[in-house]
Design a protein around this motif. Sequence first.
Motif, PDB file in Angstrom:
ATOM      1  N   CYS A  76       0.858  -1.184   0.000  1.00 29.88           N
ATOM      2  CA  CYS A  76       0.000   0.000   0.000  1.00 29.88           C
ATOM      3  C   CYS A  76       0.895   1.236   0.000  1.00 29.88           C
ATOM      4  N   PRO A  77       1.087   1.897  -1.154  1.00 32.78           N
ATOM      5  CA  PRO A  77       1.978   3.058  -1.234  1.00 32.78           C
ATOM      6  C   PRO A  77       1.694   4.159  -0.208  1.00 32.78           C
ATOM      7  N   PRO A  78       0.419   4.547   0.014  1.00 24.65           N
ATOM      8  CA  PRO A  78       0.170   5.579   1.029  1.00 24.65           C
ATOM      9  C   PRO A  78       0.585   5.129   2.432  1.00 24.65           C
ATOM     10  N   CYS A  79       0.473   3.829   2.693  1.00 23.76           N
ATOM     11  CA  CYS A  79       0.881   3.288   3.993  1.00 23.76           C
ATOM     12  C   CYS A  79       2.388   3.428   4.175  1.00 23.76           C
ATOM     13  N   VAL A  80       3.127   3.034   3.145  1.00 21.02           N
ATOM     14  CA  VAL A  80       4.588   3.106   3.191  1.00 21.02           C
ATOM     15  C   VAL A  80       5.034   4.563   3.323  1.00 21.02           C
ATOM     16  N   ALA A  81       4.308   5.462   2.658  1.00 23.50           N
ATOM     17  CA  ALA A  81       4.641   6.890   2.712  1.00 23.50           C
ATOM     18  C   ALA A  81       4.437   7.472   4.105  1.00 23.50           C
ATOM     19  N   SER A  82       3.530   6.876   4.891  1.00 22.52           N
ATOM     20  CA  SER A  82       3.245   7.407   6.226  1.00 22.52           C
ATOM     21  C   SER A  82       4.232   6.919   7.288  1.00 22.52           C
ATOM     22  N   LEU A  83       5.007   5.890   6.982  1.00 26.23           N
ATOM     23  CA  LEU A  83       5.922   5.305   7.968  1.00 26.23           C
ATOM     24  C   LEU A  83       6.930   6.304   8.547  1.00 26.23           C
ATOM     25  N   PRO A  84       7.612   7.113   7.706  1.00 18.31           N
ATOM     26  CA  PRO A  84       8.589   8.056   8.277  1.00 18.31           C
ATOM     27  C   PRO A  84       7.950   9.068   9.227  1.00 18.31           C
ATOM     28  N   HIS A  85       6.747   9.505   8.908  1.00 13.26           N
ATOM     29  CA  HIS A  85       6.058  10.481   9.762  1.00 13.26           C
ATOM     30  C   HIS A  85       5.738   9.872  11.130  1.00 13.26           C
ATOM     31  N   LEU A  86       5.245   8.645  11.119  1.00 11.88           N
ATOM     32  CA  LEU A  86       4.928   7.969  12.374  1.00 11.88           C
ATOM     33  C   LEU A  86       6.208   7.674  13.164  1.00 11.88           C
ATOM     34  N   ALA A  87       7.279   7.325  12.462  1.00 13.36           N
ATOM     35  CA  ALA A  87       8.552   7.049  13.133  1.00 13.36           C
ATOM     36  C   ALA A  87       9.073   8.300  13.835  1.00 13.36           C
ATOM     37  N   GLU A  88       8.941   9.440  13.159  1.00 13.35           N
ATOM     38  CA  GLU A  88       9.384  10.705  13.755  1.00 13.35           C
ATOM     39  C   GLU A  88       8.505  11.075  14.950  1.00 13.35           C
ATOM     40  N   MET A  89       7.191  10.864  14.792  1.00 14.82           N
ATOM     41  CA  MET A  89       6.255  11.138  15.884  1.00 14.82           C
ATOM     42  C   MET A  89       6.593  10.282  17.104  1.00 14.82           C
ATOM     43  N   ASP A  90       6.970   9.040  16.858  1.00 17.50           N
ATOM     44  CA  ASP A  90       7.346   8.129  17.930  1.00 17.50           C
ATOM     45  C   ASP A  90       8.591   8.631  18.660  1.00 17.50           C
ATOM     46  N   ARG A  91       9.616   9.019  17.910  1.00 12.98           N
ATOM     47  CA  ARG A  91      10.868   9.492  18.512  1.00 12.98           C
ATOM     48  C   ARG A  91      10.653  10.750  19.359  1.00 12.98           C
ATOM     49  N   GLU A  92       9.812  11.642  18.870  1.00 10.70           N
ATOM     50  CA  GLU A  92       9.612  12.915  19.549  1.00 10.70           C
ATOM     51  C   GLU A  92       8.679  12.827  20.757  1.00 10.70           C
ATOM     52  N   ASN A  93       7.799  11.825  20.770  1.00  7.12           N
ATOM     53  CA  ASN A  93       6.769  11.789  21.812  1.00  7.12           C
ATOM     54  C   ASN A  93       6.716  10.531  22.669  1.00  7.12           C
ATOM     55  N   ARG A  94       7.545   9.561  22.385  1.00  8.87           N
ATOM     56  CA  ARG A  94       7.509   8.319  23.164  1.00  8.87           C
ATOM     57  C   ARG A  94       7.697   8.596  24.651  1.00  8.87           C
ATOM     58  N   ASP A  95       8.614   9.508  24.959  1.00  8.64           N
ATOM     59  CA  ASP A  95       8.910   9.788  26.355  1.00  8.64           C
ATOM     60  C   ASP A  95       7.940  10.799  26.971  1.00  8.64           C
TER      61      ASP A  95
END
Length: 239
Positions: free
Chosen positions: A64-83
């Motif tokens: 799913c191309p839109p799914c793959v495209a959203s991965l970097p955004h979610l990864a960044e959101m995770d790094r910035e807000n996990r803590d």
Amino acid sequence: MKILPGILSSLAVLAAMVLPASHAAEKKAKFSDWDLGKVVFGEKVGKKDVKGKVVVLEYWGVKCPPCVASLPHLAEMDRENRDKGLVIIGAECQGHSKDEMKPLLEKAKVDYTIVEGAEGPIDVTGIPRVFVFGTDGELVFDGRPSGAEFDKAVKDALATAEKSGGEDATAEVAGNLIEQRAWTNASGGSIRAAVKSADDKTVTFVMANGKSVEYALEKLSEESRKTIAEAVEKSKATP
């Protein structure tokens, strides 16, 4: 005019991926209503792991191309807000293998939990689709993992979590090794927390919502590690 079977198949796939930007969260659903299935990457996420936290659950697929495209955004959101109390879970729902997922996740620098076989009370007919749950476990957003609406839903949920725990956190900070301040992790993200204790491998943060979180020192910036080490040595020297 005849339409080739291949074209029909492609149209069906595209139709399955189309959904409104967001759905009104009319159905009273909770995160506890979901069975996350099998963990493929990352750590298992249980009820105790998400207590008092904001949870993002995204249904996605390798093809799913839109799914793959959203991965970097979610990864960044995770790094910035996990803590800050955010937990992100990616639910691959196209039945692809671990080997097929791995290169996509590595390229996007995904470090959050990935599962397969997730099932919940809401039918998912198009992907990518994301559910956001507040600190009480209630569904607060249902839609796409892109755009201002999704980002705002996560931000608002995290703000609510910080506000609700603010008084308890303030009371606890007084007895900590280092009072509440901003720290920087190795990825450049900011963590606002007090330091309760630390050893040569881990530091125990007290977050703005009053929750204690153990964090690997190696994941912090060199400057942050140095500040914590100096505070530990100072505390040892104080009678």
